[in-house]
Structures are given as C-alpha cells and as structure tokens.
Design an enzyme around this catalytic site. Sequence first.
Site, PDB file in Angstrom:
ATOM      1  CG  ASP A  59      31.594  -5.626  38.611  1.00  0.00           C
ATOM      2  OD1 ASP A  59      31.737  -5.460  39.831  1.00  0.00           O
ATOM      3  OD2 ASP A  59      30.784  -6.436  38.120  1.00  0.00           O
ATOM      4  CD  GLU A  64      44.056  -7.840  39.762  1.00  0.00           C
ATOM      5  OE1 GLU A  64      43.087  -8.181  40.456  1.00  0.00           O
ATOM      6  OE2 GLU A  64      45.207  -7.946  40.140  1.00  0.00           O
ATOM      7  CG  ASP A  65      39.046  -8.559  37.250  1.00  0.00           C
ATOM      8  OD1 ASP A  65      39.932  -9.365  37.589  1.00  0.00           O
ATOM      9  OD2 ASP A  65      38.177  -8.137  38.022  1.00  0.00           O
ATOM     10  NE  ARG A  84      34.288  -6.775  35.623  1.00  0.00           N
ATOM     11  CZ  ARG A  84      35.360  -6.790  36.403  1.00  0.00           C
ATOM     12  NH1 ARG A  84      35.586  -7.809  37.204  1.00  0.00           N
ATOM     13  NH2 ARG A  84      36.228  -5.789  36.389  1.00  0.00           N
ATOM     14  NE  ARG A 129      33.160 -13.963  37.206  1.00  0.00           N
ATOM     15  CZ  ARG A 129      33.117 -12.778  37.781  1.00  0.00           C
ATOM     16  NH1 ARG A 129      34.000 -11.858  37.467  1.00  0.00           N
ATOM     17  NH2 ARG A 129      32.181 -12.509  38.658  1.00  0.00           N
ATOM     18  CG  HIS A 159      39.391 -13.267  40.272  1.00  0.00           C
ATOM     19  ND1 HIS A 159      38.811 -12.048  40.555  1.00  0.00           N
ATOM     20  CD2 HIS A 159      38.974 -13.600  39.026  1.00  0.00           C
ATOM     21  CE1 HIS A 159      38.067 -11.666  39.523  1.00  0.00           C
ATOM     22  NE2 HIS A 159      38.149 -12.587  38.584  1.00  0.00           N
ATOM     23  CB  CYS A 256      40.244  -5.729  41.892  1.00  0.00           C
ATOM     24  SG  CYS A 256      40.113  -6.939  43.140  1.00  0.00           S
TER      25      CYS A 256
END
Length: 262
Positions: A59, A64-65, A84, A129, A159, A256
């Site tokens: 991923d 962005e995450d 992640r 998350r 999200h 993202c």
Amino acid sequence: MIAITRGISDALGACELTHLERVPMDPARARAQHDQYTAALRSVGYEVIALPASDEFPDCVFVEDAAVAFPEIAVMTRPGAASRRGELAVVEASLSKHRSLARIADPGTLDGGDVLVLGPNVYVGLSSRSNADGVQQLSEILAPFDYAVHGIEVKGCLHLKSAATAIDATRALVNPAWLDTSLLRGIECIEVDPTEPDAANLVALPGARSDGRPLPGTVLHAAAYPKTGARLRALGLNVLEVPADELAKAEGALSCCSVLLH
Ligand code: CIR
C-alpha cells in the site's frame, strides 16, 4: 509548493482491503494512471518529490496515510493497519527536510486519510484505522497552533476522506450517507451525485498556478465520477480530471496519493 508521492508496489494486489472484494490489480495500469496524477500536479506548479516504491509494502503508494502536513508542523501517523507501519520511514526522511515533525505513539492509531482540515478545524474519522487515543494525541500536538481537533464517526467507508474532502476552508464535497454532515461546523456541504457514492474524494490545490498566475478553485477529481465532476464545475471550480480506477480496486482514492506542502 511541494507534493510528496510514492511509486506503486509490484505487490499492490496484496494490499489491505476493508470494504471491497479483492479483484486482480494491474500495477502497470495503476502506474500509468498515477503518472497522470503527478503530471496534473506538475502542470499547476507543484514540485513532485517521487519516493521509490517498495515490494515490502503493497500500500506504499497511499502516502497520505503516513503523514499529515500543516504549514507549522508535520505529524507522522501510526497507521491502523500494522502491515502499513513500515511505510513511514521513507516518508519521514523526506518530510523532515521541510517540516519539524511530531509523532503519534502507541496505543494511538491514525491514518492520514482520516484527517480532514477545514480552516482551523481538524476533523478526524473514528474509523477502523484511527482511534480516540490518536485523536487526543493529534489534538495535543496541534494545540500550540490553534487548531481544534474533533473526532467524528464514519460509517460504511474506509476513511473520513472517503466521505468528505475540503474544497476550501468553508466548503466540503461530501457523501451524506457516510457521515453526519451537521458535525462539520459552519461548512457548506456539496453532495456527490447519488449514483456516485465514491466521488467525495478530491484534492484541492490552493497553490495552483498557470503561467505564474493563480488558478483559484483548482481541484483534482477522479474521471470515473463525471456527474459529481459536473456539480463541481457548476460551482465555478477548475476541475482537473484524472483516471484512478485501478487504484480504486485497492480502496485508494486521489487524496491518498500525495502529501501536499504549502
Ligand atoms: C488500505 O486499506 O490501507 C489501502 N488499501 C488503501 C488506503 C487508501 N488511503 C486513503 O484513503 N487515504
């Protein structure tokens, strides 16, 4: 203005999935679409820092995450999906050249995709998350800069920014089925077309320029959602359409794929 992006892993097909069934994914096709995304950013004046992909992190393109950048500070997150967390190191090394950094620590979890900034208000999706401890830590990190941080429930999507993204400090594009829009204080909510529930994710480009001139109201929006795109154009926005359906199979949208520094 700078946009930090990251390449697409050859292992994309092994990505995390929460709401979608796994289908075959084509990293080469995803890369071709991602190239159009970065070209759109460059076309309006962003310097794109393209970090290398990793086969270890399926991923990793969804940069962005990993981090949330404000003008005053950047916050390294602690992604809710344990698979992640190793994505952060490369992003941190790049971002540290541009911002002082703070970090979310265990037991907090936070995905950047859950962080929606609308002027001085920062809304954080309480999703699968991001948890309340992550919201509290973010609130403490941002308090010196006069941001107010609010946890907000999301349902039916990954999200908060699957359900709502900022057009500017006072307007948001929303899917009202996935969040209670009355919680977005004083914000004018523009709804997606009801046949395009996944269309609420755009990237606002407040720094957009053409020939050195400002391009106010410029946004990136996914080409798969033309009816919502038409709603944005009707507001007078300058909509840059980009294809993103291959990454959508990995439950990724447009925001993202970059961390923007203004
Ligand atoms: C994940 O489930 O973590 C990835 N497959 C998709 C992440 C998308 N990121 C985002 O919306 N900010």
